[in-house]
Structures are given as C-alpha cells and as structure tokens.
Design a protein around this motif. Structure first.
Motif, PDB file in Angstrom:
ATOM      1  N   PHE A   1       7.666   0.436   2.852  1.00  0.00           N
ATOM      2  CA  PHE A   1       8.774  -0.034   2.441  1.00  0.00           C
ATOM      3  C   PHE A   1       9.235   0.511   1.082  1.00  0.00           C
ATOM      4  O   PHE A   1      10.539   0.528   0.906  1.00  0.00           O
ATOM      5  N   TYR A   2       8.411   0.698   0.104  1.00  0.00           N
ATOM      6  CA  TYR A   2       8.797   1.280  -1.289  1.00  0.00           C
ATOM      7  C   TYR A   2       9.552   2.710  -0.845  1.00  0.00           C
ATOM      8  O   TYR A   2      10.782   2.819  -1.763  1.00  0.00           O
ATOM      9  N   THR A   3       9.014   3.472  -0.201  1.00  0.00           N
ATOM     10  CA  THR A   3       9.664   4.791   0.024  1.00  0.00           C
ATOM     11  C   THR A   3      11.327   4.600   0.801  1.00  0.00           C
ATOM     12  O   THR A   3      11.945   5.408   0.187  1.00  0.00           O
ATOM     13  N   TYR A   4      11.271   3.696   1.564  1.00  0.00           N
ATOM     14  CA  TYR A   4      12.708   3.369   2.071  1.00  0.00           C
ATOM     15  C   TYR A   4      13.574   2.623   1.343  1.00  0.00           C
ATOM     16  O   TYR A   4      14.784   3.059   1.379  1.00  0.00           O
TER      17      TYR A   4
ATOM     18  N   ASP B   1       3.611   8.835  -5.153  1.00  0.00           N
ATOM     19  CA  ASP B   1       2.583   7.470  -5.276  1.00  0.00           C
ATOM     20  C   ASP B   1       3.223   6.443  -4.552  1.00  0.00           C
ATOM     21  O   ASP B   1       3.088   5.289  -5.236  1.00  0.00           O
ATOM     22  N   HIS B   2       3.859   6.628  -3.428  1.00  0.00           N
ATOM     23  CA  HIS B   2       4.488   5.196  -2.746  1.00  0.00           C
ATOM     24  C   HIS B   2       3.304   4.632  -2.197  1.00  0.00           C
ATOM     25  O   HIS B   2       3.703   3.253  -2.149  1.00  0.00           O
ATOM     26  N   ASP B   3       2.275   4.794  -1.899  1.00  0.00           N
ATOM     27  CA  ASP B   3       1.129   3.814  -1.765  1.00  0.00           C
ATOM     28  C   ASP B   3       0.785   2.906  -2.692  1.00  0.00           C
ATOM     29  O   ASP B   3       0.800   1.619  -2.605  1.00  0.00           O
ATOM     30  N   LYS B   4       0.603   3.508  -4.016  1.00  0.00           N
ATOM     31  CA  LYS B   4       0.456   2.427  -5.052  1.00  0.00           C
ATOM     32  C   LYS B   4       1.625   1.841  -5.510  1.00  0.00           C
ATOM     33  O   LYS B   4       1.429   0.376  -5.695  1.00  0.00           O
ATOM     34  N   LYS B   5       2.782   2.451  -5.468  1.00  0.00           N
ATOM     35  CA  LYS B   5       3.846   1.702  -5.878  1.00  0.00           C
ATOM     36  C   LYS B   5       4.302   0.368  -4.707  1.00  0.00           C
ATOM     37  O   LYS B   5       4.832  -0.501  -5.102  1.00  0.00           O
ATOM     38  N   GLY B   6       3.991   1.064  -3.590  1.00  0.00           N
ATOM     39  CA  GLY B   6       4.102   0.180  -2.680  1.00  0.00           C
ATOM     40  C   GLY B   6       3.379  -1.022  -2.469  1.00  0.00           C
ATOM     41  O   GLY B   6       3.891  -2.248  -2.165  1.00  0.00           O
TER      42      GLY B   6
END
Length: 157
Positions: A62-65, A72-77
């Motif tokens: 969701f962060y990426t979209y 780092d979309h996994d950690k930020k997500g």
C-alpha cells in the motif's frame, strides 16, 4: 455490519480510486487484492489466521501505491499499516504487531521468517508468478514458487 476486512478494503479503495494514473490504479487493485486472496488461501491451507493475513495482503504494498516509492517500501509500509490500523481501530495492538511484522519482512524472499510472515512472503511470490504465466519467473522467487507449486499440487508447464 461491515467486518474488519471490508472496512480495510473500503479505506484502501478510497485511496486507490483517487490515483490519477489508470495503469498504476489497475496494478494496485490487481496486486493488493491478488496477494490478499493468496494470503487467505495459503493461510487456510497452513492453519494460520486467514483474517489477519488477508488484511496484511491488502496493506503489504500500500505504501508503494499510495506514495509511488519502492525504496524500503516493506519497512515504510509497516509504519503506514500501523497508522491505518490506529485510524480505523479495527485491530488489537497484538494483531497490529503481527501484521506489521509480516509487511516489514515480505520483501526478504531468501530468508525464512515466522510461519505467519511466511504466508505473506509466499502470497506475494504466488501473485507475481501467476499474474501473467507467460512471463519468466524472477530468479529470487523461483525457489519459493517451486515449493508453492509442490505444496498446492499445481501443474506448471
């Protein structure tokens, strides 16, 4: 009365619907819903919490979209997912921690995580590999996909 999955989906849909790029919007829907459904299937097969993993699948990228960044979309997500759950008030702190751990670890395809986290990692791989079966499987996903093919008794040619 709406259940927690539908409350989360409505929230995510409200963000995706406002994306200006048609291609990005389609990708977001296909991938988030696809991984979410794959999470449900794998969780049911492995005896994990299908409801929480369905929600993890909806939020994993969701962060990426939402922001258009993959670094780092996994950690930020995981941080964004925590914020979403705080806003929606649909999970306990322990449930939020469990889901956020899976989101934080979902990009680490070469590492084995908790059995809960592994469902999201495998669901992400499965969706990537079945999205378009005519495309080659990415090298870093081959081993996991081969294990999923065997686990589910799939015939892949």
């Amino acid at each position: 009365m709406k259940n927690r999955i539908e409350i989360l989906r409505e929230y995510i849909d409200s963000i995706i619907l406002n994306m200006s790029n048609d291609f990005d919007r389609r990708c977001a829907y296909v991938h988030l819903y696809g991984v979410s459904q794959a999470c449900t299937l794998i969780a049911l097969k492995r005896g994990e919490n299908a409801e929480l993993l369905t929600m993890a699948g909806m939020l994993h990228d969701f962060y990426t979209y939402k922001f258009g960044y993959t670094k780092d979309h996994d950690k930020k997500g995981a941080i964004l997912a925590r914020e979403v759950f705080e806003k929606l008030k649909i999970t306990t702190d322990d449930e939020t921690d469990l889901i956020c751990s899976a989101i934080s670890n979902h990009s680490s395809k070469g590492i084995t995580h908790s059995s809960f986290d592994e469902v999201l990692v495998d669901a992400d791989v499965l969706q990537h590999c079945i999205y378009n079966v005519t495309m080659p499987i990415l090298e870093h996903e081959k081993i996991r996909f081969e294990k999923l093919v065997k686990e589910f008794g799939l015939i892949v040619s």
